[in-house]
Design a protein around this motif. Structure first.
Motif, mmCIF file in Angstrom:
data_model
loop_
_atom_site.group_PDB
_atom_site.id
_atom_site.type_symbol
_atom_site.label_atom_id
_atom_site.label_comp_id
_atom_site.label_asym_id
_atom_site.label_seq_id
_atom_site.Cartn_x
_atom_site.Cartn_y
_atom_site.Cartn_z
ATOM 1 N N GLU A 154 0.830 -1.209 0.000
ATOM 2 C CA GLU A 154 0.000 0.000 0.000
ATOM 3 C C GLU A 154 0.862 1.257 0.000
ATOM 4 O O GLU A 154 0.517 2.262 -0.624
ATOM 5 N N ALA A 155 2.007 1.202 0.716
ATOM 6 C CA ALA A 155 2.919 2.354 0.722
ATOM 7 C C ALA A 155 3.501 2.599 -0.670
ATOM 8 O O ALA A 155 3.676 3.758 -1.097
ATOM 9 N N GLU A 156 3.785 1.527 -1.405
ATOM 10 C CA GLU A 156 4.297 1.679 -2.768
ATOM 11 C C GLU A 156 3.207 2.201 -3.704
ATOM 12 O O GLU A 156 3.499 2.928 -4.655
ATOM 13 N N LYS A 157 1.967 1.843 -3.437
ATOM 14 C CA LYS A 157 0.864 2.346 -4.267
ATOM 15 C C LYS A 157 0.732 3.858 -4.139
ATOM 16 O O LYS A 157 0.444 4.552 -5.129
ATOM 17 N N GLU A 158 0.931 4.387 -2.946
ATOM 18 C CA GLU A 158 0.847 5.827 -2.755
ATOM 19 C C GLU A 158 1.951 6.561 -3.515
ATOM 20 O O GLU A 158 1.711 7.613 -4.111
ATOM 21 N N LYS A 159 3.157 6.005 -3.508
ATOM 22 C CA LYS A 159 4.260 6.639 -4.244
ATOM 23 C C LYS A 159 4.110 6.475 -5.749
ATOM 24 O O LYS A 159 4.712 7.231 -6.527
ATOM 25 N N GLY B 201 10.715 -9.245 -4.004
ATOM 26 C CA GLY B 201 9.531 -9.898 -4.540
ATOM 27 C C GLY B 201 8.275 -9.088 -4.335
ATOM 28 O O GLY B 201 7.173 -9.552 -4.643
ATOM 29 N N ILE B 202 8.416 -7.856 -3.805
ATOM 30 C CA ILE B 202 7.282 -6.948 -3.604
ATOM 31 C C ILE B 202 7.406 -5.822 -4.628
ATOM 32 O O ILE B 202 8.449 -5.159 -4.679
ATOM 33 N N PRO B 203 6.406 -5.572 -5.460
ATOM 34 C CA PRO B 203 6.522 -4.529 -6.476
ATOM 35 C C PRO B 203 6.821 -3.166 -5.867
ATOM 36 O O PRO B 203 6.193 -2.753 -4.883
ATOM 37 N N CYS B 204 7.793 -2.477 -6.436
ATOM 38 C CA CYS B 204 8.108 -1.114 -6.014
ATOM 39 C C CYS B 204 7.121 -0.156 -6.674
ATOM 40 O O CYS B 204 6.252 -0.560 -7.452
ATOM 41 N N CYS B 205 7.275 1.126 -6.369
ATOM 42 C CA CYS B 205 6.342 2.115 -6.912
ATOM 43 C C CYS B 205 6.422 2.200 -8.436
ATOM 44 O O CYS B 205 5.408 2.440 -9.105
ATOM 45 N N HIS B 206 7.603 1.979 -9.004
ATOM 46 C CA HIS B 206 7.745 2.022 -10.469
ATOM 47 C C HIS B 206 6.978 0.868 -11.107
ATOM 48 O O HIS B 206 6.309 1.029 -12.137
ATOM 49 N N VAL B 207 7.063 -0.301 -10.477
ATOM 50 C CA VAL B 207 6.353 -1.471 -10.998
ATOM 51 C C VAL B 207 4.852 -1.312 -10.806
ATOM 52 O O VAL B 207 4.056 -1.650 -11.698
ATOM 53 N N VAL B 208 4.435 -0.781 -9.665
ATOM 54 C CA VAL B 208 3.008 -0.586 -9.406
ATOM 55 C C VAL B 208 2.393 0.356 -10.435
ATOM 56 O O VAL B 208 1.284 0.112 -10.942
ATOM 57 N N SER C 184 3.412 0.798 -13.465
ATOM 58 C CA SER C 184 3.337 0.072 -14.739
ATOM 59 C C SER C 184 2.200 -0.934 -14.740
ATOM 60 O O SER C 184 1.531 -1.131 -15.761
ATOM 61 N N ILE C 185 1.968 -1.569 -13.595
ATOM 62 C CA ILE C 185 0.869 -2.539 -13.492
ATOM 63 C C ILE C 185 -0.471 -1.839 -13.647
ATOM 64 O O ILE C 185 -1.376 -2.336 -14.343
ATOM 65 N N TYR C 186 -0.626 -0.685 -13.008
ATOM 66 C CA TYR C 186 -1.870 0.074 -13.150
ATOM 67 C C TYR C 186 -2.065 0.542 -14.592
ATOM 68 O O TYR C 186 -3.203 0.688 -15.056
ATOM 69 N N PHE C 187 -0.958 0.785 -15.291
ATOM 70 C CA PHE C 187 -1.058 1.256 -16.682
ATOM 71 C C PHE C 187 -1.691 0.188 -17.570
ATOM 72 O O PHE C 187 -2.437 0.514 -18.507
ATOM 73 N N VAL C 188 -1.413 -1.089 -17.275
ATOM 74 C CA VAL C 188 -1.986 -2.173 -18.081
ATOM 75 C C VAL C 188 -3.297 -2.675 -17.493
ATOM 76 O O VAL C 188 -3.883 -3.652 -17.996
ATOM 77 N N GLY C 189 -3.783 -2.023 -16.413
ATOM 78 C CA GLY C 189 -5.088 -2.355 -15.862
ATOM 79 C C GLY C 189 -5.123 -3.626 -15.036
ATOM 80 O O GLY C 189 -6.146 -4.325 -15.026
ATOM 81 N N LYS C 190 -4.045 -3.953 -14.320
ATOM 82 C CA LYS C 190 -4.005 -5.134 -13.473
ATOM 83 C C LYS C 190 -3.782 -4.736 -12.022
ATOM 84 O O LYS C 190 -3.526 -3.568 -11.723
ATOM 85 N N GLU C 191 -3.869 -5.707 -11.131
ATOM 86 C CA GLU C 191 -3.713 -5.467 -9.709
ATOM 87 C C GLU C 191 -2.294 -5.829 -9.265
ATOM 88 O O GLU C 191 -1.775 -6.904 -9.628
#
Length: 245
Positions: free
Chosen positions: A102-107, A148-155, A157-164
């Motif tokens: 959740e902290a990475e999602k905010e960043k 193994g936990i997505p960082c903010c950069h990965v999060v 990118s994941i939101y860009f492709v519409g995934k969780e």
């Protein structure tokens, strides 16, 4: 590696000799840039051993049999407590990992994503440009690789492709994985009063005689006087003088 080089440059500005001495150590043993990504950790410490040592600190003061009995009882209870706590969780991930995500999602809201393909992206964040590869599960910052936990950069990118982002967390952090780890149990045992008394004598282990002729003479000290048994030569003997009267 970029963080390592910057830190080394700052250290050299303070003291060049210290920086050169630092390079002589085996950096792969204590620096994050050389850690194996398969381990899923970003720290090299003995915290696990120290935590367990504190967990059994009271048992260590007892006799060997009673110490082992206390450790067995503590671990038997711990498996059940951890399993019950994990079964109450309704999330896909463990609560601690979910809070980090959740902290990475905010960043991630501060990241700007530029796609190169469906799985390859450029991400701009705080004047840095990084590469994210969702297929190989890697990022330039290596945080996703190591933990193994997505960082903010990965999060982002994941939101860009519409995934969780939860779907891209390593399997070792899943609730089902935790349940499988604590699925086992240690059986209880009876106290000394209810145990069977065995009359079989306990003999010491057999003496194993090594090959070759047994040694008769003892190993002598290198400075021992060969002519006088039990005395040393004057070599390397420290001489002291009494104070003058």
């Amino acid at each position: 590696m970029a963080d390592y080089n910057e830190g080394l440059e700052k250290l050299a500005e303070l003291n060049v000799d210290v920086a050169n001495d630092f390079k002589l150590y085996r950096l792969e043993l204590f620096y994050r840039v050389y850690l194996n990504p398969a381990v899923k950790t970003n720290a090299i410490t003995s915290n696990i051993e120290e935590t367990f040592n504190r967990y059994i600190i009271q048992a260590r003061t007892k006799h060997l049999l009673y110490m082992l009995e206390d450790i067995r009882a503590a671990l038997m209870q711990r498996l059940v407590v951890k399993r019950q706590a994990t079964m109450k969780v309704t999330l896909m991930l463990s609560p601690r990992i979910q809070s980090k995500l959740e902290a990475e999602k905010e960043k991630a809201t501060e990241c700007e994503v530029t796609p190169s393909s469906e799985t390859l992206f450029n991400v701009n964040y705080n004047l840095d440009q990084l590469v994210v590869n969702l297929e190989s599960r890697s990022c330039t910052c290596r945080k996703w690789d190591m933990l193994g936990i997505p960082c903010c950069h990965v999060v982002a990118s994941i939101y860009f492709v519409g995934k969780e982002p939860e779907l891209f967390v390593d399997k070792c952090y899943y609730r089902d994985t935790y349940l499988s780890v604590y699925a086992g149990s240690i059986p209880p045992i009876q106290g000394e009063r209810y145990r069977l008394v065995v009359s079989m004598p306990i003999d010491p282990p057999p003496i194993k005689i090594g090959p070759g002729r047994p040694r008769k003479n003892r190993i002598k000290d290198p400075y021992e006087n060969p002519k006088k048994f039990g005395s040393l030569t004057r070599t390397v003997i420290e001489m002291t003088c009494s104070p003058a009267k």
